[in-house]
Design an enzyme around this catalytic site. Structure first.
Site, PDB file in Angstrom:
ATOM      1  CB  SER A   1      34.557   9.625 -19.567  1.00  0.00           C
ATOM      2  OG  SER A   1      35.605  10.512 -19.854  1.00  0.00           O
TER       3      SER A   1
ATOM      4  CG  HIS B   1      33.944   9.487 -23.734  1.00  0.00           C
ATOM      5  ND1 HIS B   1      33.041   9.948 -24.667  1.00  0.00           N
ATOM      6  CD2 HIS B   1      34.634  10.580 -23.319  1.00  0.00           C
ATOM      7  CE1 HIS B   1      33.170  11.260 -24.798  1.00  0.00           C
ATOM      8  NE2 HIS B   1      34.139  11.666 -23.992  1.00  0.00           N
TER       9      HIS B   1
ATOM     10  CG  ASP C   1      37.212  13.364 -22.517  1.00  0.00           C
ATOM     11  OD1 ASP C   1      36.458  13.509 -23.498  1.00  0.00           O
ATOM     12  OD2 ASP C   1      36.805  13.271 -21.349  1.00  0.00           O
TER      13      ASP C   1
ATOM     14  CG  MET D   1      41.203  17.275 -23.556  1.00  0.00           C
ATOM     15  SD  MET D   1      40.774  18.148 -22.027  1.00  0.00           S
ATOM     16  CE  MET D   1      39.807  16.923 -21.211  1.00  0.00           C
TER      17      MET D   1
ATOM     18  CG  HIS E   1      35.051  14.217 -26.685  1.00  0.00           C
ATOM     19  ND1 HIS E   1      34.527  14.638 -25.473  1.00  0.00           N
ATOM     20  CD2 HIS E   1      34.930  15.265 -27.528  1.00  0.00           C
ATOM     21  CE1 HIS E   1      34.111  15.892 -25.594  1.00  0.00           C
ATOM     22  NE2 HIS E   1      34.346  16.296 -26.825  1.00  0.00           N
TER      23      HIS E   1
ATOM     24  CG  MET F   1      37.363  18.183 -26.129  1.00  0.00           C
ATOM     25  SD  MET F   1      36.947  18.248 -24.389  1.00  0.00           S
ATOM     26  CE  MET F   1      37.271  16.554 -23.955  1.00  0.00           C
TER      27      MET F   1
ATOM     28  CG  MET G   1      31.268  19.485 -24.924  1.00  0.00           C
ATOM     29  SD  MET G   1      32.266  18.215 -24.104  1.00  0.00           S
ATOM     30  CE  MET G   1      32.860  19.052 -22.646  1.00  0.00           C
TER      31      MET G   1
ATOM     32  CG  ASP H   1      31.594  14.195 -22.440  1.00  0.00           C
ATOM     33  OD1 ASP H   1      31.807  13.927 -21.240  1.00  0.00           O
ATOM     34  OD2 ASP H   1      32.495  14.246 -23.303  1.00  0.00           O
TER      35      ASP H   1
END
Ligand code: ZN
Length: 217
Positions: free
Chosen positions: A7, A31, A33, A35, A64, A66, A135, A172
């Site tokens: 990540s 990975h 993230d 957001m 991913h 969010m 999560m 994760d």
């Protein structure tokens, strides 16, 4: 065989290409993230950075999300070269059209569960997704691994097996070496690691050690 997912949120983003090269021999997936600062703070990486990571690696890119209204990003992410996109169950009213839209954009698709969300909410969709992400910290919080996640992983693995489904089961959030072992024992076959890799003095060595644990899955 289990997989390691590195990540990059914990990587030195100013040195992203080199950081990705360091973990590439051991990480099956990169990975990312994404957001939006609303579903989960802070505002992080978007499609522009994803595109630049894509230029530096042939590994599977996993976004991913969010974010609220995740489907609004699908076309752009697919164009930048994302292979697998995961959205949060909490972010959508009805997952089914969102899953269809991700596939329509040409990506594999997964669903994620925040710690407070009952795992049963994904049961109806397990046959339609490639990936389920549990999560193990709250989204956007730099917390340590929540051991109460382990029974959730175990129950999801049991349900996948009972139905003969081969979706990946990922953990994760705050996963370090010891947690990684316990997650694999509980049935996770993809380990997402952020600071356990990029916070280590020996980034490649940390990735190698975690990959060895993942391989036991
Ligand atoms: Zn993530």
């Amino acid at each position: 065989m289990g997989k390691l997912s590195a990540s990059i949120l914990s990587a030195d983003l100013a040195d992203l290409a080199d950081q990705v090269k360091l973990v590439e021999p051991y990480a099956d997936l990169i990975h990312i993230d994404v957001m939006d600062g609303r579903f989960a703070p802070p505002l992080t990486i978007g499609p522009v950075v994803v595109a630049s990571v894509r230029r530096h690696t042939a590994r599977t890119l996993h976004a991913h999300l969010m974010v609220e209204a995740p489907e609004a990003l699908f076309d752009e992410l697919a164009e930048t070269g994302v292979d697998l996109v995961t959205f949060h169950m909490e972010a959508v009213a009805d997952p089914e059209p969102v899953i269809r839209k991700a596939r329509g954009a040409g990506m594999r698709v997964g669903v994620a569960l925040s710690p407070e969300t009952p795992i049963e909410t994904v049961f109806a969709h397990l046959g339609d997704v490639d990936d389920v992400l549990v999560m193990t910290t709250r989204p956007g919080k730099a917390e340590s691994f929540m051991p109460e996640s382990l029974p959730r992983v175990r129950a999801l693995r049991t349900e996948l097996e009972r139905r003969g489904l081969d979706a990946d089961l990922e953990v994760d959030g705050g996963v370090r070496l010891d947690d990684a072992r316990r997650c694999v024992e509980a049935g996770a076959n993809v380990l997402v690691a952020a600071s356990a890799i990029f916070g280590a003095e020996d980034v490649a060595g940390a990735a190698r050690d975690l990959k060895a644990i993942a391989e036991a899955a």
